[in-house]
Motif scaffolding. Structure first.
Motif: not given
Length: 94
Positions: A10-18, A70-78, A80-86
């Motif tokens: 789910c890293l990098g996921d977004h609400p429009w990924n359907t 709770p639906f939106f929070l995982p999609f905008f966990d920047y 978490r994304e920054d930590a993984w990329l670092a």
């Protein structure tokens, strides 16, 4: 940057990924005489500037319709994304 198979689920996921894909059909609006205020090239820069500023603010209310939904929070966990990329920075070759 495209995420590879080592990225967490789910890293990098977004609400429009359907599935099926999210499609916006404006043909009815056009038949009613709606005129766009500008094309993509003329309007995208301001939108991207707004999104970047909202994300950098760290305030979920700046980008989420309902910040604690709770639906939106995982999609905008920047963070978490920054930590993984670092953690992957040493693997990235430019």
């Amino acid at each position: 940057m495209l995420l590879d198979s080592t990225a967490p689920a789910c890293l990098g996921d977004h609400p429009w990924n359907t599935m099926p894909p999210f499609v916006l059909d404006t043909s009815a609006a056009q038949r009613l005489g709606f005129v766009h205020v500008g094309d993509y090239a003329a309007t995208v820069a301001a939108e991207v500037d707004w999104l970047v500023a909202a994300a950098r603010s760290g305030d979920p209310a700046a980008i989420l319709p309902r910040p604690h939904d709770p639906f939106f929070l995982p999609f905008f966990d920047y963070a978490r994304e920054d930590a993984w990329l670092a953690g992957r920075a040493q693997d990235i070759r430019i």
